[in-house]
Design a protein around this motif. Structure first.
Motif, PDB file in Angstrom:
ATOM      1  N   SER A  18      35.856  46.992  45.812  1.00  0.00           N
ATOM      2  CA  SER A  18      37.311  46.838  45.794  1.00  0.00           C
ATOM      3  C   SER A  18      37.669  45.658  46.686  1.00  0.00           C
ATOM      4  O   SER A  18      36.850  45.208  47.495  1.00  0.00           O
ATOM      5  CB  SER A  18      37.996  48.109  46.301  1.00  0.00           C
ATOM      6  N   SER A  19      38.892  45.167  46.575  1.00  0.00           N
ATOM      7  CA  SER A  19      39.295  44.018  47.397  1.00  0.00           C
ATOM      8  C   SER A  19      39.228  44.350  48.885  1.00  0.00           C
ATOM      9  O   SER A  19      38.847  43.515  49.704  1.00  0.00           O
ATOM     10  CB  SER A  19      40.703  43.555  47.021  1.00  0.00           C
ATOM     11  N   SER A  86      38.066  39.942  39.800  1.00  0.00           N
ATOM     12  CA  SER A  86      38.690  40.316  38.530  1.00  0.00           C
ATOM     13  C   SER A  86      39.996  39.547  38.369  1.00  0.00           C
ATOM     14  O   SER A  86      40.487  38.908  39.310  1.00  0.00           O
ATOM     15  CB  SER A  86      38.950  41.822  38.497  1.00  0.00           C
ATOM     16  N   ALA A  87      40.585  39.615  37.179  1.00  0.00           N
ATOM     17  CA  ALA A  87      41.805  38.862  36.901  1.00  0.00           C
ATOM     18  C   ALA A  87      42.932  39.211  37.866  1.00  0.00           C
ATOM     19  O   ALA A  87      43.701  38.334  38.292  1.00  0.00           O
ATOM     20  CB  ALA A  87      42.244  39.118  35.464  1.00  0.00           C
ATOM     21  N   ASP A  88      43.041  40.479  38.257  1.00  0.00           N
ATOM     22  CA  ASP A  88      44.112  40.875  39.174  1.00  0.00           C
ATOM     23  C   ASP A  88      43.667  40.880  40.638  1.00  0.00           C
ATOM     24  O   ASP A  88      44.449  41.242  41.529  1.00  0.00           O
ATOM     25  CB  ASP A  88      44.645  42.254  38.797  1.00  0.00           C
ATOM     26  N   GLY A  89      42.403  40.485  40.892  1.00  0.00           N
ATOM     27  CA  GLY A  89      41.909  40.400  42.265  1.00  0.00           C
ATOM     28  C   GLY A  89      41.628  41.730  42.914  1.00  0.00           C
ATOM     29  O   GLY A  89      41.422  41.800  44.128  1.00  0.00           O
ATOM     30  N   SER A  90      41.585  42.802  42.134  1.00  0.00           N
ATOM     31  CA  SER A  90      41.399  44.136  42.717  1.00  0.00           C
ATOM     32  C   SER A  90      39.934  44.500  42.924  1.00  0.00           C
ATOM     33  O   SER A  90      39.614  45.394  43.711  1.00  0.00           O
ATOM     34  CB  SER A  90      42.065  45.196  41.842  1.00  0.00           C
ATOM     35  N   THR A  91      39.028  43.847  42.206  1.00  0.00           N
ATOM     36  CA  THR A  91      37.590  44.124  42.349  1.00  0.00           C
ATOM     37  C   THR A  91      36.813  42.822  42.403  1.00  0.00           C
ATOM     38  O   THR A  91      37.267  41.775  41.927  1.00  0.00           O
ATOM     39  CB  THR A  91      37.064  44.978  41.178  1.00  0.00           C
TER      40      THR A  91
END
Length: 326
Positions: A18-19, A86-91
């Protein structure tokens, strides 16, 4: 076959994070790099304050810190460049070929043997005793790391088969750790009655710190066998433990050994200059520094008109003298 808990354990830290987990690990890498670099600079700048007999400890400590700093720079680069967000920066997912824990073992293969050099350099040993213990300790330290590395690598490969390699190499690595423990105890036993109480306590504290921290490394990857932690959660914990254990074992231990080296230098200067419990020696051989400061207190001083300087900061011939740094 692998137990269920162990099959989910991540040994090489190449999980999907995770981020928050990703940021925590990166934070630990940067803090460790800064702490080790700063300690290395301190060691390099204060080596001249230590008697020549104990300077190998200061040199080893500085090398340990700077080798480890370079290793953490490599870890930071691998962490930043080897994971894709990931695209949303969450992983954050590792790219093929990314290695993390393996890089640590290259550092430990150099720095752990140097830790034994540092440990023995300030012990009160005869030349033959020091040579014999060092001849055993340095290879044992290297083999402890090398066999542990084989256990991690083959344990990771054994996701398709048995954990035999993991446990066998772990047991061999533990045997070498026991050898180092025995050597450390012999060094302390030979030293404790030949130095001052303050030096003995500092040396004992350094040994307790080092051997305690050594125990954290195997626990960091053996606990999943019983705890059943998730990949990313355990891999994050593992890397945080490794980073802060490195700070304690290299920077913390190095500072304690540096203090022991200074105290032994001051004791040698006192004995060489004919000082007493009340007065510190002021005329010392060229092999000893003229000034030794520990925690802001002057423990030996350069030649002056008087033959000795009192611990309360006065001299018989020259009057008040500074006994503490301002």
């Amino acid at each position: 076959m692998l137990p269920t808990a162990l099959a989910g354990a991540e040994f090489t830290a190449t999980s999907t994070y995770s981020s928050t987990q990703y940021s925590l690990v990166l934070y630990s890498f940067v803090v460790a790099a800064f702490a080790l670099f700063a300690t290395g600079v301190y060691g390099a700048k204060t080596t001249a304050e230590i008697g020549k007999a104990y300077r190998p400890a200061a040199i080893a400590s500085t090398l340990i810190c700077w080798v480890a700093t370079l290793a953490y720079v490599a870890l930071i680069l691998e962490w930043v460049l080897g994971f894709n967000a990931s695209a949303d920066g969450s992983t954050f997912t590792p790219a093929p070929g990314t290695v993390v824990t393996e890089l640590r073992y290259t550092d430990w293969s150099v720095t752990v043997p140097l830790l034994t050099v540092e440990l023995l350099a300030v012990a009160a040993l005869t030349r033959s005793q020091a040579f014999r213990l060092r001849t055993i300790a340095v290879p044992a330290a290297f083999l402890m790391i090398a066999t542990g590395y084989l256990g991690v690598v083959q344990g990771e490969d054994s996701h398709q088969g048995t954990t035999a390699a993991l446990w066998v190499w772990g047991a061999v690595s533990t045997a070498f750790f026991i050898v180092l423990y025995v050597i450390a105890w012999r060094a302390y036993r030979a030293t404790k009655d030949r130095v001052s109480a303050e030096t003995r306590i500092s040396y004992r504290n350094a040994l307790v710190l080092l051997l305690s921290v050594f125990g954290a490394y195997p626990l960091a990857y053996l606990v999943p066998a019983w705890a059943g932690a998730s990949n990313a959660g355990w891999a994050t914990t593992e890397q945080l433990v490794f980073s802060f254990a490195d700070i304690a074992a290299k920077a913390g231990f190095g500072l304690l050994i540096h203090k022991v080296a200074k105290l032994r230098t001051a004791e040698d200067a006192l004995a060489a200059g004919g000082g007493t419990e009340t007065h510190r020696a002021v005329t010392v051989p060229d092999t000893l520094p003229s000034e030794v400061w520990v925690s802001g207190t002057l423990l030996s001083v350069p030649p002056v008109a008087a033959s000795a300087v009192a611990l309360d900061g006065t001299t018989a011939a020259s009057g008040p003298a500074a006994a503490h740094r301002s």
